[in-house]
Motif scaffolding. Structure first.
Motif, PDB file in Angstrom:
ATOM      1  N   ALA A   1       0.837  -1.206   0.000  1.00  0.00           N
ATOM      2  CA  ALA A   1       0.000   0.000   0.000  1.00  0.00           C
ATOM      3  C   ALA A   1       0.872   1.257   0.000  1.00  0.00           C
ATOM      4  O   ALA A   1       0.620   2.209  -0.748  1.00  0.00           O
TER       5      ALA A   1
ATOM      6  N   PHE B   1      -3.582   6.205   0.048  1.00  0.00           N
ATOM      7  CA  PHE B   1      -4.252   4.924   0.271  1.00  0.00           C
ATOM      8  C   PHE B   1      -5.003   5.046   1.577  1.00  0.00           C
ATOM      9  O   PHE B   1      -4.440   5.453   2.595  1.00  0.00           O
TER      10      PHE B   1
ATOM     11  N   ILE C   1      -8.258  -3.411   5.860  1.00  0.00           N
ATOM     12  CA  ILE C   1      -7.221  -3.729   4.879  1.00  0.00           C
ATOM     13  C   ILE C   1      -7.192  -5.206   4.503  1.00  0.00           C
ATOM     14  O   ILE C   1      -6.547  -5.582   3.523  1.00  0.00           O
TER      15      ILE C   1
ATOM     16  N   SER D   1      -7.744  -5.772  -1.614  1.00  0.00           N
ATOM     17  CA  SER D   1      -7.016  -4.655  -1.039  1.00  0.00           C
ATOM     18  C   SER D   1      -5.564  -4.673  -1.500  1.00  0.00           C
ATOM     19  O   SER D   1      -4.975  -5.736  -1.722  1.00  0.00           O
ATOM     20  N   ARG D   2      -4.960  -3.493  -1.643  1.00  0.00           N
ATOM     21  CA  ARG D   2      -3.557  -3.403  -2.032  1.00  0.00           C
ATOM     22  C   ARG D   2      -2.624  -3.795  -0.888  1.00  0.00           C
ATOM     23  O   ARG D   2      -1.431  -3.998  -1.095  1.00  0.00           O
ATOM     24  N   PHE D   3      -3.172  -3.860   0.306  1.00  0.00           N
ATOM     25  CA  PHE D   3      -2.347  -4.163   1.463  1.00  0.00           C
ATOM     26  C   PHE D   3      -1.902  -5.623   1.449  1.00  0.00           C
ATOM     27  O   PHE D   3      -2.679  -6.532   1.166  1.00  0.00           O
TER      28      PHE D   3
END
Length: 265
Positions: A175, A186, A191, A196-198
């Motif tokens: 993230a 972000f 998350i 999710s990008r996490f």
């Protein structure tokens, strides 16, 4: 004499009305029971509406639910807390701006010592701003490019010393890396949701659910990333996101000076 007669007349009329009502009750008890039942039903309806939060007025008497008053009191307290938080943020940013301006005006005078004082104040102000509730336990981190495709910790608060030394985040797959590459914030209240990008760090010692990452930039150049975590789901609002961006903006001249001096060295 005329005034006395008027007073006697007024006193007699209520007495006659009461006698009339009593005669009706005695002679027609069913009517009395009907009126009593109607009054009981009406009273029940009024109390039920008041209990469910409706404001009810009858014969000049206003009835209101305690739950509605309690909700209004909560909203007032929340507005008061928001106002105090905003005032604190404004004061903190003003202090930081003054201190950073002083460093920029005298970049060679006790830079290292003065710089550390500024970061200590910045990080403690951020912790106070983002704490919210007792279970949130925010962790603050300033990431910069490590030069090997990862981000490293530049300064941090509430992280373990070992974590600060060893933590690396992939620029391509995290993230914070997304924010560093794109310059876009972000912001997630959960998350761990799919998509999710996490990405969970394999060596992480704690689990958190909320994350904000904002760019520290000069013009179009992203110098680093300022991030804050929250243990609880939906720990932060858009207000906290804007506060974090404001702190990042006031920090950017100092970080730019630090990075340019390292490049010269």
């Amino acid at each position: 004499m005329e005034r006395v007669n008027r007073n006697i007349h007024k006193a007699v009329i209520p007495s006659m009305d009461m006698d009339f009502v009593l005669k009706i009750i005695i002679n027609k008890p069913w009517l009395a029971y009907t009126l009593l039942g109607f009054a009981v039903i009406l009273g029940g309806i009024i109390l039920w509406r008041a209990k469910n939060g409706d404001s009810v007025s009858i014969l000049g008497l206003n009835l209101q639910s305690d739950s509605q008053l309690t909700e209004m009191e909560k909203k007032v307290r929340s507005l008061d807390e928001d106002s105090k938080q905003k005032a604190y943020v404004i004061q903190s940013i003003s202090t930081l701006a003054g201190e950073i301006s002083l460093i920029l005006s005298q970049p060679d005078k006790n830079f290292r010592e003065h710089r550390q004082y500024v970061y200590n104040y910045l990080l403690s102000s951020l912790l106070a701003t983002m704490s919210g509730n007792k279970g949130n336990n925010p962790k603050i981190c300033i990431f910069i490019d490590a030069g090997d495709g990862t981000l490293k910790v530049h300064e941090a608060a509430a992280h373990s010393p070992d974590g600060m030394r060893k933590l690396r985040l992939s620029i391509a797959d995290s993230a914070a890396g997304y924010t560093f590459q794109t310059g876009e914030p972000f912001f997630s209240g959960e998350i761990h949701t799919p998509g999710s990008r996490f990405k969970i760090h394999p060596k992480a010692h704690s689990t958190y659910h909320s994350l904000i990452c904002v760019p520290i930039r000069t013009g179009d150049e992203v110098l680093g990333v300022l991030s804050v975590t929250g243990d609880e789901e939906r720990s932060y609002t858009e207000d906290e996101k804007m506060f974090l961006m404001a702190f990042a903006n006031v920090l950017s001249p100092l970080l730019h000076l630090e990075l340019s001096q390292k490049l010269k060295a």
